[in-house]
Write a protein that holds these residues in place. Structure first.
Motif, PDB file in Angstrom:
ATOM      1  N   HIS A   1      45.971  29.716  44.408  1.00  0.00           N
ATOM      2  CA  HIS A   1      44.946  29.487  43.378  1.00  0.00           C
ATOM      3  C   HIS A   1      45.598  29.030  42.076  1.00  0.00           C
ATOM      4  O   HIS A   1      45.063  28.175  41.366  1.00  0.00           O
ATOM      5  CB  HIS A   1      44.168  30.788  43.109  1.00  0.00           C
ATOM      6  CG  HIS A   1      43.163  31.114  44.168  1.00  0.00           C
ATOM      7  ND1 HIS A   1      42.123  30.272  44.486  1.00  0.00           N
ATOM      8  CD2 HIS A   1      43.019  32.211  44.963  1.00  0.00           C
ATOM      9  CE1 HIS A   1      41.386  30.817  45.439  1.00  0.00           C
ATOM     10  NE2 HIS A   1      41.921  32.000  45.761  1.00  0.00           N
ATOM     11  N   LEU A   2      46.756  29.599  41.768  1.00  0.00           N
ATOM     12  CA  LEU A   2      47.426  29.319  40.500  1.00  0.00           C
ATOM     13  C   LEU A   2      47.842  27.847  40.411  1.00  0.00           C
ATOM     14  O   LEU A   2      47.595  27.183  39.392  1.00  0.00           O
ATOM     15  CB  LEU A   2      48.652  30.219  40.354  1.00  0.00           C
ATOM     16  CG  LEU A   2      49.234  30.357  38.941  1.00  0.00           C
ATOM     17  CD1 LEU A   2      48.193  30.952  37.988  1.00  0.00           C
ATOM     18  CD2 LEU A   2      50.495  31.207  38.976  1.00  0.00           C
TER      19      LEU A   2
ATOM     20  N   TYR B   1      37.518  26.514  39.107  1.00  0.00           N
ATOM     21  CA  TYR B   1      38.616  26.564  38.146  1.00  0.00           C
ATOM     22  C   TYR B   1      38.207  26.064  36.759  1.00  0.00           C
ATOM     23  O   TYR B   1      39.022  26.087  35.827  1.00  0.00           O
ATOM     24  CB  TYR B   1      39.808  25.753  38.661  1.00  0.00           C
ATOM     25  CG  TYR B   1      40.362  26.283  39.966  1.00  0.00           C
ATOM     26  CD1 TYR B   1      40.945  27.548  40.026  1.00  0.00           C
ATOM     27  CD2 TYR B   1      40.297  25.537  41.134  1.00  0.00           C
ATOM     28  CE1 TYR B   1      41.452  28.041  41.218  1.00  0.00           C
ATOM     29  CE2 TYR B   1      40.799  26.021  42.331  1.00  0.00           C
ATOM     30  CZ  TYR B   1      41.366  27.276  42.370  1.00  0.00           C
ATOM     31  OH  TYR B   1      41.855  27.767  43.549  1.00  0.00           O
TER      32      TYR B   1
ATOM     33  N   TYR C   1      45.437  29.969  34.068  1.00  0.00           N
ATOM     34  CA  TYR C   1      45.831  31.273  34.624  1.00  0.00           C
ATOM     35  C   TYR C   1      44.626  32.213  34.697  1.00  0.00           C
ATOM     36  O   TYR C   1      44.439  32.923  35.694  1.00  0.00           O
ATOM     37  CB  TYR C   1      46.931  31.885  33.760  1.00  0.00           C
ATOM     38  CG  TYR C   1      47.408  33.238  34.236  1.00  0.00           C
ATOM     39  CD1 TYR C   1      48.313  33.347  35.292  1.00  0.00           C
ATOM     40  CD2 TYR C   1      46.952  34.418  33.630  1.00  0.00           C
ATOM     41  CE1 TYR C   1      48.750  34.586  35.736  1.00  0.00           C
ATOM     42  CE2 TYR C   1      47.385  35.656  34.068  1.00  0.00           C
ATOM     43  CZ  TYR C   1      48.274  35.741  35.116  1.00  0.00           C
ATOM     44  OH  TYR C   1      48.691  36.965  35.562  1.00  0.00           O
ATOM     45  N   SER C   2      43.794  32.194  33.661  1.00  0.00           N
ATOM     46  CA  SER C   2      42.625  33.079  33.611  1.00  0.00           C
ATOM     47  C   SER C   2      41.655  32.773  34.743  1.00  0.00           C
ATOM     48  O   SER C   2      41.154  33.685  35.420  1.00  0.00           O
ATOM     49  CB  SER C   2      41.912  32.928  32.260  1.00  0.00           C
ATOM     50  OG  SER C   2      42.783  33.271  31.198  1.00  0.00           O
TER      51      SER C   2
ATOM     52  N   LYS D   1      43.199  33.798  38.165  1.00  0.00           N
ATOM     53  CA  LYS D   1      43.162  35.248  38.332  1.00  0.00           C
ATOM     54  C   LYS D   1      41.751  35.727  38.692  1.00  0.00           C
ATOM     55  O   LYS D   1      41.561  36.585  39.555  1.00  0.00           O
ATOM     56  CB  LYS D   1      43.615  35.928  37.046  1.00  0.00           C
ATOM     57  CG  LYS D   1      45.115  36.116  36.932  1.00  0.00           C
ATOM     58  CD  LYS D   1      45.611  37.127  37.944  1.00  0.00           C
ATOM     59  CE  LYS D   1      47.086  37.420  37.761  1.00  0.00           C
ATOM     60  NZ  LYS D   1      47.562  38.383  38.791  1.00  0.00           N
TER      61      LYS D   1
ATOM     62  N   LYS E   1      41.017  34.873  42.290  1.00  0.00           N
ATOM     63  CA  LYS E   1      41.820  35.690  43.189  1.00  0.00           C
ATOM     64  C   LYS E   1      41.207  37.058  43.400  1.00  0.00           C
ATOM     65  O   LYS E   1      41.269  37.627  44.487  1.00  0.00           O
ATOM     66  CB  LYS E   1      43.241  35.827  42.641  1.00  0.00           C
ATOM     67  CG  LYS E   1      44.204  36.557  43.578  1.00  0.00           C
ATOM     68  CD  LYS E   1      45.595  36.582  42.991  1.00  0.00           C
ATOM     69  CE  LYS E   1      46.558  37.308  43.937  1.00  0.00           C
ATOM     70  NZ  LYS E   1      47.930  37.350  43.372  1.00  0.00           N
ATOM     71  N   HIS E   2      40.560  37.591  42.350  1.00  0.00           N
ATOM     72  CA  HIS E   2      40.006  38.937  42.431  1.00  0.00           C
ATOM     73  C   HIS E   2      38.492  38.963  42.689  1.00  0.00           C
ATOM     74  O   HIS E   2      37.880  40.036  42.674  1.00  0.00           O
ATOM     75  CB  HIS E   2      40.317  39.715  41.140  1.00  0.00           C
ATOM     76  CG  HIS E   2      41.770  39.996  40.950  1.00  0.00           C
ATOM     77  ND1 HIS E   2      42.570  39.236  40.119  1.00  0.00           N
ATOM     78  CD2 HIS E   2      42.595  40.933  41.510  1.00  0.00           C
ATOM     79  CE1 HIS E   2      43.811  39.691  40.161  1.00  0.00           C
ATOM     80  NE2 HIS E   2      43.863  40.721  40.990  1.00  0.00           N
TER      81      HIS E   2
END
Length: 430
Positions: A81-82, A311, A421-422, A425, A428-429
């Motif tokens: 994802h990053l 994203y 990054y935000s 993250k 991802k969660h």
């Protein structure tokens, strides 16, 4: 059902994206670094672009995804994802920065010689006005945008060639002296400086990727993607070489260095009077107009594709048919904010570095799946090495020539990295 964009329109989009303000700004820098070798160094930048395009063409034909740069990297490296978020944010903002610069260059040239030539507020408002004119055209119709792009692009090529021919016609340069000076510059210039010019001027070739963003609007992508991109690079590199050579034959090198982005206009006025200056202004206005239109078309689709995957904010995914309405409006607004904020030259350098690095990542992605894209291992290795060297050269140039500018670029990267990054993250969660 027949799609809206044929090969002619696709070549126009690629040329429109590439021939923006670049040729009007790189001449002075190139001549100051390598003298009469500038046309050859600029043409060498076209070879760098050709290698970069190889990976884009192979990935474009294989994936057929309008997300282009972002989508190729995401689909090749599926578990990160990053990585997907970072390349999405960097690429989109790189396009926004070039869009802002094209608009600013448009306003600078169209107002030059008039009462408002040095009025910064009027110049910025004119830039914003032209951004929204082309935003409305892109919102109106894909076919309408394609036809207007055809007219503008082929008109600007004609005008730029006329400028070149007139400069050559009016030259009083002794060709023996020119060849002697060329030989001296070849003796005194290092290969390092020539390659650095090719890397710095790479931004003048940025834009061929926009063809892939049109994949949903084109017929026969397997045929049209490579034909459109390779044809456009050959046409543009030839055009740049002719213009640079014509300028050096007719305009003193010192004047090209002194006047920088206005070198062609200033030189044409000295040689051909007001008519010459007006002709260059028309060429610059046509060049930046088509670059604004083509960049807005392709980059808005890329922004929408990044938003589709979560994203970027979800409202950017809204489309009317194949037209990403909210992405077009958002890009116009963001580019306008950049115009108002000033410092566009710094943002341009950010765009140049970003697209060189992103092209390197595309070459790595294509090399990873070269068996699926039917790519040559030799071409893959040469492309990666060439783009890696180009990236190092341009960073080295910025470090030694303008450390403050490089620092500002790093700050932009930090801000974008926090945003990327935000979102990575969060996905991802979730």
């Amino acid at each position: 059902m027949k799609k809206s964009l044929g090969l002619k329109e696709l070549i126009a989009i690629a040329i429109g994206g590439m021939v923006g303000g670049g040729i009007f700004t790189i001449l002075g820098i190139s001549v100051s670094m390598v003298g009469f070798l500038a046309p050859f160094a600029i043409a060498l930048g076209g070879i760098v672009a050709f290698f970069a395009a190889y990976a884009y063409v192979k990935l474009g034909v294989y994936y057929k995804d309008e997300g282009a740069t972002y989508a190729f990297f995401k689909r090749t490296f599926k578990n990160s994802h990053l990585a997907a978020s970072f390349i999405g944010w960097y690429t989109v903002f790189g396009y926004i920065s070039t869009l802002a610069l094209y608009a600013y260059t448009f306003s600078a040239y169209i107002l030059s010689g008039g009462d408002f030539a040095h009025n910064e507020l009027i110049r910025k408002l004119t830039a914003i006005f032209i951004i929204f004119i082309f935003a409305l055209i892109n919102l109106w119709s894909v076919k309408g945008m394609g036809r207007i792009e055809d007219v503008i692009v082929y008109a600007k090529i004609t005008v730029l060639l006329i400028i070149s021919m007139m400069l050559i016609y009016h030259t009083d340069t002794d060709y023996n002296i020119f060849l002697q000076t060329l030989a001296e510059d070849l003796k005194n210039s290092s290969l390092f400086s020539i390659l650095t010019v090719s890397s710095v001027t790479f931004v003048a070739y940025e834009g061929f990727q926009l063809v892939i963003n049109a994949v949903n609007d084109m017929d026969n992508p397997e045929r049209n993607i490579p034909k459109a991109i390779y044809s456009a690079i050959v046409i543009v590199s030839s055009l740049y070489f002719i213009i640079a050579l014509a300028a050096l034959l007719s305009i003193p090198a010192d004047d090209l260095i002194k006047n920088k982005e206005y070198a062609l206009a200033a030189g044409a006025k000295v040689i051909m009077g007001d008519f010459g200056e007006d002709l260059v202004i028309i060429g610059a206005v046509l060049a930046t107009s088509s670059a604004i239109s083509g960049t807005l078309y392709g980059s808005s689709r890329q922004m929408a594709r990044v938003a589709d995957d979560g994203y970027l904010p979800k409202f950017l995914t809204k489309r009317k048919g194949t037209i990403p309405t909210n992405a077009i409006i958002t890009m116009a607004l963001t580019a306008s904010a950049l115009v108002l904020s000033g410092g566009l030259r710094i943002i341009l350098e950010f765009g140049s570095i970003t697209f060189l690095l992103v092209s390197l990542l595309m070459a790595v992605a294509n090399f990873k799946i070269r068996k699926y894209t039917n790519s040559s291992t030799f071409m893959g290795v040469v492309t990666i090495i060439g783009l890696a060297c180009g990236s190092v050269l341009i960073l080295n140039y910025e470090y030694h020539k303008n450390i403050e500018q490089l620092s500002f670029i790093l700050i932009i990267y930090i801000i974008l990295s926090i945003g990327a990054y935000s979102y990575a993250k969060f996905l991802k969660h979730s």
